[in-house]
Design a protein around this motif. Structure first.
Motif, PDB file in Angstrom:
ATOM      1  N   PHE A  13       0.863  -1.179   0.000  1.00  0.00           N
ATOM      2  CA  PHE A  13       0.000   0.000   0.000  1.00  0.00           C
ATOM      3  C   PHE A  13       0.899   1.227   0.000  1.00  0.00           C
ATOM      4  O   PHE A  13       1.722   1.406   0.905  1.00  0.00           O
ATOM      5  CB  PHE A  13      -0.897   0.005   1.235  1.00  0.00           C
ATOM      6  N   THR A  14       0.735   2.086  -0.996  1.00  0.00           N
ATOM      7  CA  THR A  14       1.629   3.223  -1.170  1.00  0.00           C
ATOM      8  C   THR A  14       0.878   4.377  -1.826  1.00  0.00           C
ATOM      9  O   THR A  14      -0.283   4.245  -2.201  1.00  0.00           O
ATOM     10  CB  THR A  14       2.856   2.806  -2.025  1.00  0.00           C
ATOM     11  N   ALA A  15       1.544   5.496  -1.981  1.00  0.00           N
ATOM     12  CA  ALA A  15       1.003   6.660  -2.686  1.00  0.00           C
ATOM     13  C   ALA A  15       2.174   7.526  -3.131  1.00  0.00           C
ATOM     14  O   ALA A  15       3.263   7.456  -2.556  1.00  0.00           O
ATOM     15  CB  ALA A  15       0.069   7.459  -1.784  1.00  0.00           C
ATOM     16  N   ASP A  66      -1.923   1.477  -5.103  1.00  0.00           N
ATOM     17  CA  ASP A  66      -1.659   2.916  -5.178  1.00  0.00           C
ATOM     18  C   ASP A  66      -2.849   3.685  -4.616  1.00  0.00           C
ATOM     19  O   ASP A  66      -3.947   3.642  -5.161  1.00  0.00           O
ATOM     20  CB  ASP A  66      -1.386   3.321  -6.620  1.00  0.00           C
ATOM     21  N   LEU A  67      -2.614   4.410  -3.526  1.00  0.00           N
ATOM     22  CA  LEU A  67      -3.664   5.178  -2.864  1.00  0.00           C
ATOM     23  C   LEU A  67      -3.518   6.678  -3.103  1.00  0.00           C
ATOM     24  O   LEU A  67      -4.019   7.479  -2.326  1.00  0.00           O
ATOM     25  CB  LEU A  67      -3.654   4.880  -1.364  1.00  0.00           C
ATOM     26  N   THR A  68      -2.849   7.045  -4.185  1.00  0.00           N
ATOM     27  CA  THR A  68      -2.663   8.462  -4.493  1.00  0.00           C
ATOM     28  C   THR A  68      -4.013   9.139  -4.704  1.00  0.00           C
ATOM     29  O   THR A  68      -4.251  10.236  -4.223  1.00  0.00           O
ATOM     30  CB  THR A  68      -1.766   8.629  -5.736  1.00  0.00           C
ATOM     31  N   ILE A 103      -0.828   4.611   5.659  1.00  0.00           N
ATOM     32  CA  ILE A 103       0.238   3.909   4.965  1.00  0.00           C
ATOM     33  C   ILE A 103       1.561   4.491   5.433  1.00  0.00           C
ATOM     34  O   ILE A 103       1.570   5.589   5.991  1.00  0.00           O
ATOM     35  CB  ILE A 103       0.075   4.027   3.430  1.00  0.00           C
ATOM     36  N   PRO A 104       2.645   3.793   5.249  1.00  0.00           N
ATOM     37  CA  PRO A 104       2.850   2.580   4.470  1.00  0.00           C
ATOM     38  C   PRO A 104       2.253   1.354   5.162  1.00  0.00           C
ATOM     39  O   PRO A 104       2.115   1.313   6.383  1.00  0.00           O
ATOM     40  CB  PRO A 104       4.371   2.452   4.382  1.00  0.00           C
TER      41      PRO A 104
END
Length: 189
Positions: free
Chosen positions: A94-96, A130-132, A150-151
């Motif tokens: 899980f990232t952005a 991708d949590l952007t 996140i992370p």
């Protein structure tokens, strides 16, 4: 920004003083700041290009309907369920774009051997969540896991209902989690 700041420091130093020591000192500082930023930008671009080319090659070589296991793929709920049903160990990152801690963990742990090599093996599916965007489908998965930020790294085993979760991790923890949730099936492979 750092390149511009280094250039600004250089120009302003020459405008403010005629003394050689401050000019030399601040020119050096400006060059270091700008140079480090330039090297980082070039390295990031090179790494992004390599990741993109690897991903595109894996997609082109994959048979229709088969899960890709040799590179990071984008998260989709259907792909996660298919990979788990097919008996794979699944790693969700899980990232952005705005998450500096996410990028640091990926660079320091997930993109370095021995973790990188283990994640590229055929018994593991790696997905980037991708949590952007606030409308990304990964937000629902994050909430299902009872997490709010996140992370986050989630490692699902083929027969495990509950994933191994960590917001901060070392290479040994990631490798241990893969072995733990994968059970005998992963160890045998």
């Amino acid at each position: 920004f750092a390149i511009a700041a280094g250039g600004w420091l250089l120009v302003r130093t020459f405008q403010i003083t005629k003394k050689p020591v401050p000019r030399a000192s601040f020119t050096l500082i400006g060059a270091i700041v700008g140079g480090v930023a330039l090297l980082y930008a070039l390295d990031s671009t090179s790494n992004a290009k390599e990741v993109y080319q690897t991903k595109q090659a894996a997609i082109a070589e994959a048979e229709p309907g088969r899960i890709i296991t040799t590179t990071w793929i984008d998260y989709e709920p259907k792909l996660l369920e298919q990979a788990r049903a097919d008996g794979y160990t699944v790693v969700l990152d899980f990232t952005a774009e705005w998450c500096l801690n996410c990028k640091a963990l990926k660079a320091a742990v997930l993109n370095k051997d021995p973790v990188k090599g283990r994640l590229a093996q055929d018994d593991i599916v790696t997905m980037t969540v991708d949590l952007t965007s606030t409308k990304a489908p990964g937000w629902d998965r994050l909430r299902e896991l009872g997490q709010t930020g996140i992370p986050l790294l989630a490692v699902y085993g083929p027969a495990e209902d509950e994933p191994w979760l960590a917001n901060n991790y070392t290479p040994q923890q990631v490798l241990g989690a893969i072995d733990q949730v994968g059970g005998a099936e992963t160890a045998a492979r």
